[in-house]
Design a protein around this motif. Sequence first.
Motif, mmCIF file in Angstrom:
data_model
loop_
_atom_site.group_PDB
_atom_site.id
_atom_site.type_symbol
_atom_site.label_atom_id
_atom_site.label_comp_id
_atom_site.label_asym_id
_atom_site.label_seq_id
_atom_site.Cartn_x
_atom_site.Cartn_y
_atom_site.Cartn_z
ATOM 1 N N LEU A 110 91.678 50.144 -76.370
ATOM 2 C CA LEU A 110 91.681 49.043 -75.909
ATOM 3 C C LEU A 110 90.475 48.045 -75.364
ATOM 4 O O LEU A 110 89.871 49.375 -74.642
ATOM 5 N N SER A 111 89.676 47.289 -75.468
ATOM 6 C CA SER A 111 88.961 47.019 -74.513
ATOM 7 C C SER A 111 88.727 45.367 -74.249
ATOM 8 O O SER A 111 89.557 44.440 -74.774
ATOM 9 N N LEU A 112 87.823 45.123 -72.903
ATOM 10 C CA LEU A 112 88.293 44.116 -72.606
ATOM 11 C C LEU A 112 86.634 43.596 -71.627
ATOM 12 O O LEU A 112 86.450 44.284 -71.425
ATOM 13 N N THR A 113 86.263 42.077 -72.520
ATOM 14 C CA THR A 113 85.321 41.732 -72.198
ATOM 15 C C THR A 113 85.443 40.183 -71.409
ATOM 16 O O THR A 113 86.094 39.411 -71.605
ATOM 17 N N SER A 114 84.510 40.260 -70.477
ATOM 18 C CA SER A 114 85.136 39.181 -69.861
ATOM 19 C C SER A 114 83.886 39.176 -68.552
ATOM 20 O O SER A 114 82.916 39.069 -68.603
ATOM 21 N N ASN A 115 83.996 37.007 -68.900
ATOM 22 C CA ASN A 115 83.309 37.004 -67.804
ATOM 23 C C ASN A 115 83.690 35.370 -66.936
ATOM 24 O O ASN A 115 84.285 34.691 -67.511
ATOM 25 N N VAL A 116 82.943 35.161 -65.483
ATOM 26 C CA VAL A 116 84.229 34.463 -65.162
ATOM 27 C C VAL A 116 82.984 32.958 -64.751
ATOM 28 O O VAL A 116 83.233 31.978 -63.620
ATOM 29 N N ILE A 126 85.513 46.534 -70.097
ATOM 30 C CA ILE A 126 85.684 48.339 -69.818
ATOM 31 C C ILE A 126 86.290 48.303 -71.353
ATOM 32 O O ILE A 126 87.469 47.799 -71.631
ATOM 33 N N GLU A 127 86.944 49.601 -71.376
ATOM 34 C CA GLU A 127 87.811 50.218 -72.406
ATOM 35 C C GLU A 127 88.346 50.984 -72.378
ATOM 36 O O GLU A 127 88.024 51.972 -71.193
ATOM 37 N N VAL A 128 89.069 51.302 -72.754
ATOM 38 C CA VAL A 128 89.977 52.507 -72.255
ATOM 39 C C VAL A 128 91.349 53.171 -73.986
ATOM 40 O O VAL A 128 90.639 52.133 -74.931
ATOM 41 N N LYS A 144 81.709 32.450 -70.825
ATOM 42 C CA LYS A 144 82.726 32.170 -69.858
ATOM 43 C C LYS A 144 84.001 32.434 -70.705
ATOM 44 O O LYS A 144 84.542 31.799 -71.522
ATOM 45 N N GLY A 145 84.703 33.271 -70.017
ATOM 46 C CA GLY A 145 86.183 33.420 -70.395
ATOM 47 C C GLY A 145 86.472 34.401 -71.269
ATOM 48 O O GLY A 145 85.136 35.751 -70.462
ATOM 49 N N SER A 146 87.261 35.393 -71.614
ATOM 50 C CA SER A 146 87.776 36.375 -72.103
ATOM 51 C C SER A 146 87.786 36.799 -73.428
ATOM 52 O O SER A 146 88.070 36.343 -74.385
ATOM 53 N N THR A 147 87.275 37.905 -73.713
ATOM 54 C CA THR A 147 88.069 38.616 -75.415
ATOM 55 C C THR A 147 88.323 40.095 -75.094
ATOM 56 O O THR A 147 88.414 40.646 -74.377
ATOM 57 N N VAL A 148 89.621 40.290 -76.006
ATOM 58 C CA VAL A 148 90.398 41.824 -75.632
ATOM 59 C C VAL A 148 90.575 41.718 -76.980
ATOM 60 O O VAL A 148 90.775 41.241 -77.731
ATOM 61 N N GLU A 149 90.220 43.356 -76.930
ATOM 62 C CA GLU A 149 90.382 43.966 -78.405
ATOM 63 C C GLU A 149 91.593 45.095 -78.587
ATOM 64 O O GLU A 149 91.640 46.055 -77.672
ATOM 65 N N VAL A 150 91.789 45.045 -79.485
ATOM 66 C CA VAL A 150 93.156 46.139 -79.278
ATOM 67 C C VAL A 150 93.074 46.669 -81.330
ATOM 68 O O VAL A 150 93.154 45.749 -81.942
ATOM 69 N N ARG A 151 92.643 47.721 -80.499
ATOM 70 C CA ARG A 151 92.150 48.941 -82.229
ATOM 71 C C ARG A 151 93.740 50.057 -82.994
ATOM 72 O O ARG A 151 93.827 50.493 -81.587
#
Length: 649
Positions: A110-116, A126-128, A144-151
Motif C-alpha cells: 500500500l502507498s498513500l500520497t497526499s497533500n493538504v 508513505i509506503e508499506v 491537493k487531495g490524496s491517492t491511495v494505491e493498493v497492489r
Amino acid sequence: MSDRIQQLNTRLSNQIAAGEVVERPASVVKELIENCLDAQATKIHIDLAAGGTKLIRLRDNGLGIHRDDLSLALSRHATSKICQVEDLDAVITLGFRGEALASLASVARLSLTSNVTDKVESGWRIEVSGIEMVPEITPAPHPKGSTVEVRDLFFNTPARRKFLKTDKTELNRIEDVVRKISLSHPAVEIILQHNGKAIRQYKAVMNDADSERRIASVFGKVFLENCLYMTEGSSSDHGLSIRGWIGLPTYTRSQADQQYFYVNGRMVRDKLISHAVKQGYRDVMYHGRHAAFALFLSLDPKGVDVNVHPTKAEVRFRESRQVHDFLFRSIHRALADVRPEQTTANQVAVGPDEIALHKMNVPDDAQPVQSNLGFQPTSRATGGLSFAMKQHLAPTAINQQAALYGALMQSGQPPDAHQANTVEGRIGESVAGRADQSVAENGLIQAGANQDDETIPPLGYAVAQIHGVYIIAQNANGMIIVDMHAAHERIIYEGMKCSSDAEGIKTQPLLVPVSMALSEQECAAVEDFQEELKALGLDLQRASSESIMVRAIPVILNHTQCEPLIRDVLADFIEYGSSARVMQHRDEILATMACHGSVRANRQLSIVEMNALLRDMENTERSGQCNHGRPTWTEQSIADLDRLFLRGR
Ligand code: ADP
Ligand code: MG
C-alpha cells in the motif's frame, strides 16, 4: 490450542481484522471511496488492473492528510472522525472505526500520497508492504487531495487469495459497489478505469435530469419510465424523511436485486426496512415478484446506531417501530395515488405530510461509457400502464394469468351471493346515477376533435367494447385500452375496503375462550401489545407463563384459521412492532369477493356503462393494477400509433 496465552503481534492482529473488513477487491474499493467522500472530495478517479487484484488506485481532490499523520493513517484505531465515546452516538461520516487502511496495509502493498495544500510540490508519500517495518515518508508531488494505491491484494495471505473469483467477477462486484455509492452521492464525479480503459463515468449531478440519468444508468431506462419519484414534504415523525424512486407495481423483478436503501447516505441492508417496503407494496404487487427502488431515508444521526457491523452494512434504529411505520405508510400512500391522471399534471399534492409524486421525464442520453445495460426501447408509459411488465413476467406467471381468466369466465355465481349482489347493486346504482352525465359525455365524443383538451378526462370516452373483454376509449393523447374485468375488480375491491375501514374490524367474542400454548416471549408480547391486538379485533389474555386464552377474534376469521394467524401476528409484533396480517387477511377475503362480484368477461356493456367505469377508475386509488398486480389499462398515444404505421418518416 497451546497451554499458554501470548500477545499477537500488530501485523497478525491487523491481518485478523482485515478478515472482516477486506473480503475482496470490491470491499477495498468501498472503504477507499468512503474515505474520499469523508474527506469531502468532489471528484474520485478509480484505476483498476486485473479486477482489482493487481491494482486498486483511488485519487481524490479531498482535504488531504498532513505529513505527520501519514503513518497514523495506516495504524489501527487511528481516525480523524471521532475522538470520544459520545461521538459514536451521532456518526455523520461514513467511516469511524480507523481500521480500513491498517487492515489493508497488512494484506497488500500500500502507498498513500497526499497533500493538504494547493502547492503540488508539497505532497508526501508513505509506503508499506504488509511486512512489519517503519515505513519511509518521502516527498512526492501531488495536487491537493490524496491517492491511495493498493497492489497485489492478499500477496502474503494465499489462503484468502484462493477465495477470489475471476477478474471479470471481481470487476463486476466493484462496479456494483461504485454504482451503489454513486446513487447516494450524486454531486460527486466518479470515473472508473480498468486495465487503462475508461469503463464508466458518473458525471456530477447538477439538476433533475442528471439525477434521473444516474438512476437510469443503474436501473435501466425501463425502470425510469415505470417509476414514481417520491419526496416527503415535511416530516413530523422523529425527524424522519424519505425520498427516492419506487417502481410502479407493474414493474417487478423475479429477484430482490434492484432494491437500494440508504440511511443518511449510507447504503444498508436491513430486514426491518425490506419488510416495511414489502408491506407498502402489499395489495398491488403480483404474487411472488419483487419491487425495485432506490430510497433515501434521512433522520437524526442520534436515531441510528451505525456501529453494529464491521463493514457498516447494517444499522440499528433506536425507534425501529416508528421507522417501519413511517416507511410503510409513505410507500403505501404513494402507490395508492397511482391512477389515471391528466398528463399535464406533472406534480401533485405537495402539502405538509404529503407525498409529492411526478412522472419521470426520461433523458435520452442515459448511457454509461460502455453500455452493458441493454436498454430496451418502450412506449411512453403513463399511470399504471406498463409494457415493461409483459417483458418482466415469467412465462409461468403468464400461464397463471391465463388460467385465472379461464376460471373466471367459467365460474357462475359468486360463493357469497348476498355480498356480491350488494356490490353489484352498488355499482349498478353508481352507473345509473351517472347515466345523464355520461350521455352528455357521449355528446362530447361526437363533438370530436374540436374539444378543448382540458375537458377530456384522462381515460377519455369509450368508443367500443371488443371481444367482450376490452374497452377501447379515446382521450386527448390517443387511444386507451381497458381490461374491463380487471379494472372493475379493483374498483369494487377498493370500495369494499373503504366501507370495511369505516366500520373498523368487527370483533366476535368466543362463547368458550380457547387456550393456546405459546412461548414465553410470545406471551410477553401479548401483554405488551394489548392495545394493538385489540385494535386488530384480538382479545388475548395471558393465562400462564407459556399459555394464553383467546377470548375474542375478528368476525372475518373462523376459529380454525386463528391459531396460526395469532402466532404470525405476535411474531410480527416482536420483530417489527406492528402487524398487518389481520388486514391482509381481510383484504384477501375482500379481493376474492371483488373478483366474483365484478363484471364478467363477455358481458356486453353499453357506452354509458363503459364511461361510468372509466370515471370510476379515475377516482379509485390503485386503479392502475387489478387485485393481482396486473395492469388494468394501457395507452397508445397518437405518436405511438403513427410510429406503428410508419407515418411521418
Ligand atoms: P476511518 O475512515 O474509519 O477513519 P481509515 O483507516 O479508513 O479509518 O482511515 C484512517 C484515517 O486516514 C481517516 O480517519 C482519515 O483521517 C485519513 N484518510 C484516509 N483516507 C483519506 C483520504 N482519501 N483523504 C483524506 N484523509 C484520509
Ligand atoms: Mg475509512
